[in-house]
Motif scaffolding. Structure first.
Motif, PDB file in Angstrom:
ATOM      1  N   SER A  81       0.835  -1.181   0.000  1.00  0.00           N
ATOM      2  CA  SER A  81       0.000   0.000   0.000  1.00  0.00           C
ATOM      3  C   SER A  81       0.876   1.240   0.000  1.00  0.00           C
ATOM      4  CB  SER A  81      -0.898  -0.028   1.221  1.00  0.00           C
ATOM      5  OG  SER A  81      -0.809   1.181   1.922  1.00  0.00           O
ATOM      6  N   MET A 137       1.008   3.556   3.181  1.00  0.00           N
ATOM      7  CA  MET A 137       1.687   3.192   4.423  1.00  0.00           C
ATOM      8  C   MET A 137       3.025   3.907   4.541  1.00  0.00           C
ATOM      9  SD  MET A 137       2.571  -0.525   5.784  1.00  0.00           S
ATOM     10  CE  MET A 137       0.851  -0.906   5.572  1.00  0.00           C
ATOM     11  N   PRO A 196       6.638   4.067   6.224  1.00  0.00           N
ATOM     12  CA  PRO A 196       7.537   3.197   6.988  1.00  0.00           C
ATOM     13  C   PRO A 196       7.853   3.831   8.340  1.00  0.00           C
ATOM     14  CG  PRO A 196       8.588   4.059   4.983  1.00  0.00           C
ATOM     15  CD  PRO A 196       7.248   4.660   5.065  1.00  0.00           C
ATOM     16  N   ARG A 197       7.763   3.016   9.373  1.00  0.00           N
ATOM     17  CA  ARG A 197       8.069   3.537  10.697  1.00  0.00           C
ATOM     18  C   ARG A 197       9.314   2.849  11.214  1.00  0.00           C
ATOM     19  NH1 ARG A 197       3.412   2.427  14.395  1.00  0.00           N
ATOM     20  NH2 ARG A 197       3.094   0.666  13.016  1.00  0.00           N
ATOM     21  N   SER A 198      10.370   3.083  10.585  1.00  0.00           N
ATOM     22  CA  SER A 198      11.607   2.445  11.007  1.00  0.00           C
ATOM     23  C   SER A 198      11.991   2.964  12.382  1.00  0.00           C
ATOM     24  CB  SER A 198      12.711   2.761   9.992  1.00  0.00           C
ATOM     25  OG  SER A 198      13.944   2.381  10.518  1.00  0.00           O
ATOM     26  N   SER A 199      12.568   2.087  13.181  1.00  0.00           N
ATOM     27  CA  SER A 199      12.976   2.518  14.510  1.00  0.00           C
ATOM     28  C   SER A 199      14.188   3.438  14.417  1.00  0.00           C
ATOM     29  CB  SER A 199      13.305   1.308  15.367  1.00  0.00           C
ATOM     30  OG  SER A 199      14.456   0.694  14.857  1.00  0.00           O
ATOM     31  N   GLU A 205      10.239  -4.711   0.118  1.00  0.00           N
ATOM     32  CA  GLU A 205      11.234  -3.768   0.649  1.00  0.00           C
ATOM     33  C   GLU A 205      10.571  -2.434   0.898  1.00  0.00           C
ATOM     34  OE1 GLU A 205      14.451  -4.267   1.556  1.00  0.00           O
ATOM     35  OE2 GLU A 205      13.826  -6.332   1.322  1.00  0.00           O
TER      36      GLU A 205
END
Lengths: 316, 372
Positions: free
Chosen positions: A2, A5, A7-10, A316
């Motif tokens: 999607s 969305m 990305p919520r990388s730490s 990815e």
């Protein structure tokens, strides 16, 4: 998959230097403020102008006829045939009303089109997905040739197959029937669907289904629970394109259909008579033919864009 | 948990005459951590995939526990596999990824959630359970892949280069974590890597493969100290062992110029049986000592230093035989560990001596280890 969305990388993403440069609206080739513009910058600016103009021309080329058709469908007989093009006029629904009343009601034509195009597109996607998956995953000699042969059947002109198909269909009693049209449309939609879907499946790493197999899935389960959801954009793209091809068909419909199966393009052609052309009704039918496909395209635009560019499924 | 047995397992790819895996015999004990290592194309991944059921077995058999699994589909083997690219399902959350195998075999939801949570706690993944894989860092994805295997509670873990997509530092950290986790769970593990350091540090035993053939399987230490052949000797150890072919004169191997190394009676007998006067002699970089000018004798040889690698805890000199008469020997590089506090300088000429008893001898014909 999607696009909405984020990305919520730490690891917090820092705005890198390239992003900062891109932010000034001049592209990454932009010179810092105050610096003389480089020849490279100059030429890239010029090429942007050229591209813009070409795009505008292409857009007009595509949209003006459609827009004119839409406008004309709301005009009365004098406005539509007036020698000076009428842009401002009193709109009327007469053309549409006339299409759905009287002896030759358009309703059945629409229904036939929906059935024939819809079922054939659905079948093409289902069969195309299965065959395309097989084609993408099989390791065998001459696979490329097989794939090319399949898509090459799509390249044959319809005129070349109309006569033999007509004979076959007559023998099988498929003339003037929806199943006949569905089959006829499959002749060009299925090769296309197989070819397109196999490209989508080839993009999905084999390790994903191997992982599912090891996890306890059968091949079919792995296909259904892992591979198919990942090729959603491919399925949607293939369905919409097949739908459009079948929906727009005239050549097959004019030969194979009769009173029980005539489709919208046939109805349009029937308005072109020896006594004259009812432009008002013709543009109204045109609108009825075009609008659903445009809406379908808009509705699935998100998948179409990712689908047509492929590469949307690597996770990815 | 189970023992894993390869019994002359063979795989020949269609269209190839050379087997990718050639009559592999391996007996992996219950709870053991076995590493398959070798250069690319050696058949290590194929061996693992044969055990997984992802690759056909063309000859021999494979058993997990008491069960012959040679021709069973992957899903009936009760194994869990960690892939090099992790193969996480991009459309599922971390929790769904980890619970996938349990869902397939219809484990009740409560039980499933409990096991996923337990594994997530073990791997420090609790806060990521709702995320999709693409919102994770490389290290987190790797842990999810591990978690997916753990949740399954399989008989065997199969790991196909699971650390090779991590950066160097994280790889070293994760290496110990994976090894510790395996010890804790006690699950039989077959682990594939091309990295011999990974193999040495992680495995209870290491199996070295080359061209589809098993070269040696042993504990890391024994592989290092007693390599079965020249290939293993050169492959295991970093920097690698010095290996070169020398002429045998009388009871001695002629190293270079006037330098000689005495060979044992067993070695000489083996050479005589083979009917050759050539021998491959190897010595580890740490098996040499630098000697002063005054101490040089017929066991020392001069080396011209070309490069010195200083690593802080260690220093290695790379050099050339200074007085080699044999032209082939002149091309050889000698690697020696030297005192890191006083390394020789580049271009210097130093005298080296192989520490007596530390040389390793191999047949020049077969490459096999000779008795000493």
């Amino acid at each position: 998959m999607s696009t909405s969305m984020t990305p919520r990388s730490s690891v917090p993403r820092q705005a890198g230097p390239d992003q900062a440069v891109r932010g000034n609206g001049h592209g990454i080739l932009a010179a810092p403020p105050g610096m003389p513009q480089s020849p490279l910058e100059e030429s890239s600016r010029r090429s942007r102008w050229v591209v813009g103009i070409l795009l505008a021309v292409a857009l007009l080329w595509t949209l003006v006829p459609l827009l004119w058709m839409l406008l004309s469908s709301f005009k009365n007989r004098t406005d539509v045939t007036s020698a000076t093009p009428q842009v401002l006029f009193a709109p009327t629904l007469d053309n549409y009303r006339n299409l759905f009343t009287g002896s030759n009601n358009l309703g059945p034509y629409i229904w036939h089109s929906v059935l024939a195009a819809g079922i054939s597109a659905l079948l093409a996607v289902c069969l195309g997905a299965l065959a395309g998956y097989g084609l993408a995953r099989t390791q065998m000699r001459g696979k490329k040739h097989l794939a090319f042969w399949i898509i090459s059947t799509r390249m044959a002109p319809i005129a070349a197959v109309v006569v033999p198909l007509f004979l076959i269909f007559r023998g099988l009693g498929l003339i003037d029937s929806i199943p006949g049209l569905v089959l006829a449309y499959l002749t060009f939609n299925l090769p296309f669907a197989i070819w397109l879907m196999s490209a989508f499946f080839a993009e999905v790493p084999a390790s994903l289904e191997e992982s599912a197999l090891v996890a306890g899935c059968t091949r079919w389960q792995a296909f259904r629970t892992v591979i198919l959801p990942l090729t959603k954009s491919g399925l949607v793209t293939t369905f919409v394109l097949c739908l459009v091809f079948a929906w727009n068909d005239y050549a097959f419909a004019v030969v194979f259909s009769g009173p029980n199966s005539q489709t919208l393009p046939i109805a349009a052609s029937q308005l072109v008579t020896q006594t004259g052309i009812d432009w008002g009704q013709l543009t109204a039918i045109g609108t009825i033919v075009v609008v659903p496909m445009m809406l379908a395209g808009l509705a699935v635009r998100r998948w179409l864009v990712t689908g047509l560019t492929l590469g949307a499924v690597t996770g990815e | 948990m189970a023992r894993v047995l390869y019994d002359e397992a063979t795989r020949v790819y269609p269209g190839s005459t050379q087997p990718a895996v050639d009559a592999l015999d391996l007996d992996i004990a219950d709870g053991e951590f076995l590493v398959l290592v070798g250069p690319s194309g050696c058949g290590k991944s194929t061996s693992l995939r044969m055990l997984a059921g992802l690759e056909r077995v063309d000859g021999g058999r494979i058993a997990i526990g008491e069960r012959d699994v040679t021709h069973l589909p992957p899903r009936d083997r009760d194994i869990a596999m960690v892939f090099q690219n992790y193969a996480l399902y991009p459309h599922m959350s971390v929790a769904d990824n980890m619970g996938f195998a349990l869902r397939v075999i219809k484990v009740p939801k409560d039980e499933r959630n409990r096991r996923v949570l337990e594994a997530a706690r073990l791997l420090d993944l609790e806060e990521f359970l709702d995320r999709k894989p693409k919102a994770l860092s490389g290290g987190q994805r790797q842990r999810v892949a591990m978690g997916r295997a753990i949740v399954r509670e399989p008989k065997v873990f199969l790991m196909d280069e699971p650390l090779s997509n991590l950066d160097a530092k994280l790889r070293v950290q994760t290496r110990t974590q994976v090894a510790a986790l395996q010890r804790r769970l006690g699950t039989t593990t077959v682990y594939v890597t091309h990295d011999q350091v990974e193999a040495m540090t992680m495995g209870d035993r290491v199996a070295v493969l080359k061209d589809g053939l098993l070269q040696q399987v042993d504990t890391p230490l024994r592989l290092y100290q007693q390599p079965a052949n020249v290939f293993v000797a050169g492959f295991i150890g970093s920097p690698s062992m010095n290996l070169a072919e020398y002429r045998v004169e009388g009871e001695e191997a002629v190293l270079s110029g006037g330098t000689r190394t005495r060979l044992t009676r067993e070695t000489l007998k083996a050479l005589r049986d083979e009917g050759t006067d050539r021998v491959i002699l190897g010595f580890r970089p740490e098996a040499v000592e630098v000697v002063g000018d005054a101490d040089k004798d017929h066991t020392t040889f001069p080396v011209t230093v070309t490069v010195v690698e200083e690593l802080g805890s260690d220093a290695f000199l790379y050099g050339q035989y200074a007085d080699a008469t044999d032209p082939a020997l002149r091309e050889e590089t000698v690697i020696a560990r030297v005192d890191p506090t006083a390394p020789p300088s580049k271009g210097a000429r130093v005298f080296l001596r192989i520490v007596p008893g530390k040389e390793q001898l191999f047949s020049a014909g077969t490459g096999l280890r000779l008795p000493t």
